[in-house]
Design a protein around this motif. Structure first.
Motif, PDB file in Angstrom:
ATOM      1  N   VAL A   1       0.859  -1.188   0.000  1.00 32.09           N
ATOM      2  CA  VAL A   1       0.000   0.000   0.000  1.00 32.09           C
ATOM      3  C   VAL A   1       0.893   1.235   0.000  1.00 32.09           C
ATOM      4  N   THR A   2       0.893   1.943  -1.097  1.00 33.62           N
ATOM      5  CA  THR A   2       1.765   3.122  -1.184  1.00 33.62           C
ATOM      6  C   THR A   2       1.111   4.367  -0.605  1.00 33.62           C
TER       7      THR A   2
ATOM      8  N   TYR B   1     -10.814   3.416  -0.776  1.00 35.26           N
ATOM      9  CA  TYR B   1      -9.849   2.328  -0.950  1.00 35.26           C
ATOM     10  C   TYR B   1     -10.565   1.017  -1.239  1.00 35.26           C
ATOM     11  N   ALA B   2     -11.642   0.745  -0.498  1.00 32.90           N
ATOM     12  CA  ALA B   2     -12.376  -0.501  -0.686  1.00 32.90           C
ATOM     13  C   ALA B   2     -13.047  -0.561  -2.061  1.00 32.90           C
ATOM     14  N   GLN B   3     -13.490   0.577  -2.564  1.00 30.26           N
ATOM     15  CA  GLN B   3     -14.079   0.597  -3.896  1.00 30.26           C
ATOM     16  C   GLN B   3     -13.049   0.239  -4.956  1.00 30.26           C
ATOM     17  N   ALA B   4     -11.807   0.677  -4.743  1.00 29.35           N
ATOM     18  CA  ALA B   4     -10.729   0.358  -5.683  1.00 29.35           C
ATOM     19  C   ALA B   4     -10.120  -1.014  -5.423  1.00 29.35           C
ATOM     20  N   ASN B   5     -10.293  -1.532  -4.198  1.00 27.83           N
ATOM     21  CA  ASN B   5      -9.668  -2.802  -3.806  1.00 27.83           C
ATOM     22  C   ASN B   5     -10.667  -3.635  -3.008  1.00 27.83           C
ATOM     23  N   PRO B   6     -11.695  -4.161  -3.634  1.00 25.83           N
ATOM     24  CA  PRO B   6     -12.724  -4.916  -2.900  1.00 25.83           C
ATOM     25  C   PRO B   6     -12.136  -6.106  -2.148  1.00 25.83           C
TER      26      PRO B   6
ATOM     27  N   VAL C   1      -5.605  -9.304   3.805  1.00 24.73           N
ATOM     28  CA  VAL C   1      -6.170  -7.966   3.856  1.00 24.73           C
ATOM     29  C   VAL C   1      -5.023  -6.968   3.856  1.00 24.73           C
ATOM     30  N   ASP C   2      -5.341  -5.707   3.700  1.00 28.50           N
ATOM     31  CA  ASP C   2      -4.293  -4.686   3.565  1.00 28.50           C
ATOM     32  C   ASP C   2      -4.062  -3.850   4.813  1.00 28.50           C
TER      33      ASP C   2
ATOM     34  N   THR D   1       8.646  -4.192   6.108  1.00 23.97           N
ATOM     35  CA  THR D   1       8.084  -2.988   5.494  1.00 23.97           C
ATOM     36  C   THR D   1       6.773  -2.553   6.148  1.00 23.97           C
ATOM     37  N   ALA D   2       6.345  -3.222   7.206  1.00 21.16           N
ATOM     38  CA  ALA D   2       5.118  -2.832   7.905  1.00 21.16           C
ATOM     39  C   ALA D   2       5.310  -1.475   8.580  1.00 21.16           C
ATOM     40  N   ARG D   3       4.284  -0.676   8.558  1.00 20.66           N
ATOM     41  CA  ARG D   3       4.301   0.646   9.174  1.00 20.66           C
ATOM     42  C   ARG D   3       2.927   0.926   9.804  1.00 20.66           C
ATOM     43  N   VAL D   4       2.852   1.980  10.616  1.00 18.37           N
ATOM     44  CA  VAL D   4       1.565   2.395  11.171  1.00 18.37           C
ATOM     45  C   VAL D   4       1.236   3.789  10.651  1.00 18.37           C
ATOM     46  N   PHE D   5      -0.054   4.080  10.613  1.00 15.66           N
ATOM     47  CA  PHE D   5      -0.495   5.431  10.264  1.00 15.66           C
ATOM     48  C   PHE D   5      -1.747   5.754  11.061  1.00 15.66           C
TER      49      PHE D   5
END
Length: 394
Positions: free
Chosen positions: A162-163, A175-180, A261-262, A284-288
């Motif tokens: 996920v960029t 996001y869900a609409q683009a990535n169901p 899942v993402d 490469t895991a991160r938090v936001f």
């Protein structure tokens, strides 16, 4: 453990030899404290084991964790004992508690205290009337529970996959609409699932001040109008079309690690760094957090009114506030939870305990987390969970 922390623990820094406290220490020796605490996080469970080792060595007080899937289980146990007339010798000595469960116990007179402000190490806390350690989901603590760890709601993601994570809760729908099928949350019966909804509630509510007062039917209807529109649109685009949900945050983290899942969720900003160290998430895991901040609170411990080992429980609660304990807890190799202590109240030696803790690219700075959004009054979470169940559980 770092040598400085070991030295501080062995010296018992922060525990004055007060006469009344000495009586508590004497009464506590030989007791076993049954700490009822959520058992869904291995690092937290290991930390509680460590706490027991330390309190037994220093004070002769053992700790046994009673692992809960729902804090309400411990509350129900105390209620049952009171109904049976068991006003002493209760089976629950200490509870990791917050929000609605604290409010329920406080209103029913099920808590020992006030005790927290009399703990020797309470001097390290900011206990002003509006301070985080004095208020729990808008409910004044009034000494009936003691702080032990700082919590902030965060999302976890794999930056190699996920960029651009969503900038706010509305963005999860985009996001869900683009990535169901790539978005989910823990079951709403779990605290983390209900917090996902609360984060959206706080962002979408037209009058955020209304969330700080006890919920009413009119206020709830006004505050949740857009929330339900958003969730109605999001649900069919979620993992398994929103028909089922991961049991808790640990299960969702495993799903994230497996690429199912993402996003994951946590109330611990250090969760990604800790999971990477344990091999549970990729490097490469991160938090936001959403750009306008996220819900935050302090985790507390409370002692039931009929606890069999309440002196021991007070000793454990006090130990949790030792600067050395808080520094050990903040170490990402241990737990990574930010300290609840007021840094301005630490002397140079105590402050040094926090100065050289390990870091990680996945560990955000406190400043990176943005504003802390206030928890709604505890009654809002109860109503929100009930309303969600009525709308979506067939």
């Amino acid at each position: 453990m770092r040598p400085l922390i070991i030295a501080a623990l062995s010296l018992g820094l922060g525990t004055p030899a007060l006469a009344d406290w000495q009586q508590t220490l004497d009464a506590a020796r030989g007791q076993t404290v049954y700490w009822n605490a959520w058992g869904g996080d291995a690092r937290t469970n290991a930390f509680i084991v460590w706490v027991g080792e330390q309190t037994e060595a220093k004070y002769g007080v053992k700790v046994e964790q009673v692992k809960l899937t729902d804090t309400a289980t411990a509350v129900t146990q105390v209620i049952s004992e009171k109904a049976a007339g068991k006003d002493s010798g209760g089976s629950v000595d200490m509870i990791w508690i917050n929000g609605p469960n604290f409010l329920s116990m406080k209103e029913q007179g099920l808590l020992h205290g006030p005790f927290a402000t009399d703990l020797p190490n309470a001097r390290y806390l900011d206990l002003g009337p509006d301070a985080a350690a004095s208020v729990d989901f808008t409910v004044p603590v009034e000494g009936y529970e003691s702080a032990w760890r700082l919590a902030r709601f965060v999302f976890t993601y794999d930056s190699a996959v996920v960029t651009e994570p969503p900038k706010d809760m509305a963005g999860f729908l985009d996001y869900a609409q683009a990535n169901p099928g790539r978005v989910t949350h823990p079951d709403v019966s779990n605290f983390m699932g209900s917090t996902f909804l609360k984060q959206a509630l706080v962002e979408f509510a037209p009058d955020k001040a209304a969330l700080q007062a006890p919920v009413t039917e009119e206020a709830f209807a006004q505050a949740t109008g857009f929330l339900w529109q958003w969730y109605d649109a999001l649900r069919p685009l979620m993992w398994r079309e929103g028909a089922t949900f991961p049991e808790n945050q640990s299960v969702q983290q495993q799903m994230l690690n497996d690429g199912e899942v993402d996003f994951g969720v946590s109330f611990d900003p250090a969760s990604a760094a800790g999971a990477i160290a344990e091999g549970l998430l990729p490097d490469t895991a991160r938090v936001f957090v959403p750009r306008d901040g996220s819900i935050g609170n302090i985790s507390f411990v409370a002692i039931p009114y009929n606890a069999a080992n309440r002196e021991g429980a007070e000793v454990v609660a006090n130990f949790l506030l030792e600067p050395a304990t808080q520094a050990h807890q903040q170490n990402i190799e241990v737990l990574g939870s930010f300290s609840v202590l007021d840094a301005t109240k630490l002397n140079a030696e105590e402050a040094a305990l926090f100065a050289n803790l390990p870091s990680s690219p996945a560990l955000p700075r406190l400043a990176d987390l943005g504003p802390t959004l206030l928890e709604p009054h505890a009654s809002w979470m109860t109503k929100l969970v009930e309303a969600w169940g009525e709308r979506y559980i067939k």
